[in-house]
Design a protein around this motif. Structure first.
Motif, mmCIF file in Angstrom:
data_model
loop_
_atom_site.group_PDB
_atom_site.id
_atom_site.type_symbol
_atom_site.label_atom_id
_atom_site.label_comp_id
_atom_site.label_asym_id
_atom_site.label_seq_id
_atom_site.Cartn_x
_atom_site.Cartn_y
_atom_site.Cartn_z
ATOM 1 N N PRO A 229 17.325 25.626 -31.986
ATOM 2 C CA PRO A 229 15.857 25.724 -32.028
ATOM 3 C C PRO A 229 15.211 24.667 -32.899
ATOM 4 C CG PRO A 229 16.866 27.451 -33.353
ATOM 5 C CD PRO A 229 17.978 26.787 -32.594
ATOM 6 N N ARG A 230 15.992 23.978 -33.710
ATOM 7 C CA ARG A 230 15.427 22.953 -34.578
ATOM 8 C C ARG A 230 15.139 21.656 -33.837
ATOM 9 N NH1 ARG A 230 20.109 22.800 -38.977
ATOM 10 N NH2 ARG A 230 21.207 22.394 -37.013
ATOM 11 N N ARG B 221 16.934 30.476 -35.346
ATOM 12 C CA ARG B 221 15.720 30.000 -36.026
ATOM 13 C C ARG B 221 15.491 30.785 -37.315
ATOM 14 N NH1 ARG B 221 12.727 30.699 -32.161
ATOM 15 N NH2 ARG B 221 12.744 28.605 -31.280
ATOM 16 N N HIS C 242 17.945 29.626 -39.947
ATOM 17 C CA HIS C 242 17.587 28.306 -40.466
ATOM 18 C C HIS C 242 16.451 28.403 -41.479
ATOM 19 C CE1 HIS C 242 16.564 24.102 -40.668
ATOM 20 N NE2 HIS C 242 15.384 24.310 -40.109
#
Length: 439
Positions: A181-182, A219, A222
């Motif tokens: 997702p980054r 996400r 993170h």
């Protein structure tokens, strides 16, 4: 003339046996080079074309070489998917008690790292080589719900004889990619497989939803990790003068002082405390801090004479740019759009205006604003090596271009033909980019 593709999912829901017959007839005719009464679905037909072009034998033995246990263990430990296995198992495994199927998790190369589910189906999976450590890339074992999802980067369901290899035609599988997702990087594929009669057409939507849940969990992990690093960084940065940033082990920014915020700063592959050079920052000094790095800026960034840039476009969807210079080396993975833009600049060393790039990429020279926005993002990590008006690599920058053996594998996402008219470079394996006049 072949009929239009049938609605396979609907046919499977109504009459699986008839669906199997129709798909078998379509496969046999198409792979024999004959006109099928019913055309394959476009994504299946395109996959078969890729495999026929590659020379893969549809009658080959099932299965592929397995990775050694130590290599499977290494890949598991390195895979971010290990953090979301509970999400995948909880979302997909309970249904295996009702309809016999198995859940497979593969890495970005299509290697099976984990599998769970019905004991009966696991035994049958062994017979076709769907085992831990097996290679299920499309070009290794044909059209399937793991490898084809890797190629297309979107959820894919493959019914029965839509599989390219005959040994797989009694199976149906639905696979969905799981991306980071980054930055959108492909991490792997989650797949549900089983006999045709036990697989519901809605399986694809179900698997895709669970993949999205896994990405949401990544996400969350993170952001939580950055928050912990930010708490450690705050008192350290408060005592410093000048420009400094704290990043995690992958270069994602947790905190910054004295300079604009940049979401990610690519770090060298081999990093150690001491002086270095990083994109955006330039000359700097690195110090380990908790699970990340404190980066203190030195002098203002300056162009590097004799820098070497390697633009690697050999692996579909795994494009990257590597900078080699006096301050060490670093690599940045490229989005499809950035890969195409840098390719065009590499083969046109005299430069391209925004309108020329817009015409090449989008087929519309009026889309200059979009190109300028994308090039602004490119300059965040390659700024010292690029000029603008027109956009081009600096003259003192050595650019090497690594291209795939098969021209069809070069930037396959490009629909506007922007990579097809570049002086005959498409299809070369490895060459040093030169000016237009010289190449």
């Amino acid at each position: 003339m072949a009929k239009a593709p049938v609605d396979v999912a609907q046919l499977v829901a109504v009459d699986p046996a008839q669906a199997a017959r129709v798909l078998s007839e379509t496969r046999s005719a198409t792979l024999a080079g004959q006109r099928a009464r019913v055309a394959p679905r476009p994504l299946i037909g395109q996959s078969w074309e890729r495999l026929l072009r590659s020379g893969l034998d549809p009658e080959q033995d099932a299965g592929s070489g397995l990775l050694p246990r130590d290599e499977v263990r290494r890949r598991r430990e390195a895979s971010p998917l290990r953090h979301v296995l509970p999400v995948l198992w909880e979302g997909l495994l309970p249904a295996s008690d009702v309809a016999p199927h198995i859940v497979v998790v593969a890495d970005a190369e299509g290697r099976v790292l984990w599998r769970e589910g019905s004991a009966q189906v696991l035994c049958r999976a062994d017979g076709i080589g769907l085992e831990v450590g097996a290679d299920w890339r499309e070009d290794a074992v044909g059209t399937n719900g793991v490898g084809t999802a890797v190629v297309l980067r979107r959820p894919v369901q493959v019914f029965a004889s839509e599989h390219f290899v005959r040994a797989h035609t009694s199976w149906t599988s639905a696979g969905a990619p799981v991306t980071d997702p980054r930055d959108g990087r492909l991490l792997g594929v989650v797949n549900v497989s089983g006999p045709l009669e036990t697989m519901h057409p809605a399986t694809l939507a179900w698997v895709g939803s669970v993949a999205k849940l896994a990405e949401a969990r990544l996400r969350e992990l993170h952001l939580a990790s950055l928050e912990r690093l930010r708490a450690v960084a705050a008192p350290v940065l408060a005592r410093l003068d000048g420009r400094a940033v704290v990043v995690d082990a992958d270069g994602w920014t947790a905190a910054v002082t004295g300079m604009p915020y940049t979401a990610r700063i690519p770090l060298p592959k081999s990093r150690s405390p001491g002086p270095g050079w990083l994109p955006v920052i330039g000359p700097c000094f690195l110090e380990p801090l908790a699970d990340g790095w404190l980066v203190r800026a030195g002098e203002e960034p300056a162009p590097h004479d004799g820098a070497r840039i390697v633009l690697d476009l050999t692996r579909p969807r795994r494009w990257s740019v590597t900078v080699l210079g006096g301050g060490g080396s670093w690599t940045h993975e490229l989005s499809p759009r950035h890969a195409e833009l840098l390719y065009l600049l590499a083969v046109h060393r005299s430069g391209r205006s925004a309108s020329q790039l817009a015409e090449a990429v989008f087929g519309d020279p009026a889309r200059k604003v979009t190109v300028r926005a994308e090039m602004s993002r490119v300059r965040r990590y390659l700024g010292p090596f690029l000029e603008h008006r027109p956009y081009r690599f600096r003259e003192n920058t050595d650019v090497e271009l690594l291209l795939p053996d098969d021209p069809a594998d070069l930037l396959p996402h490009s629909a506007a033909g922007g990579t097809s008219g570049t002086g005959g470079t498409r299809g070369a394996r490895h060459h040093r980019a030169v000016s237009d006049a010289g190449g």
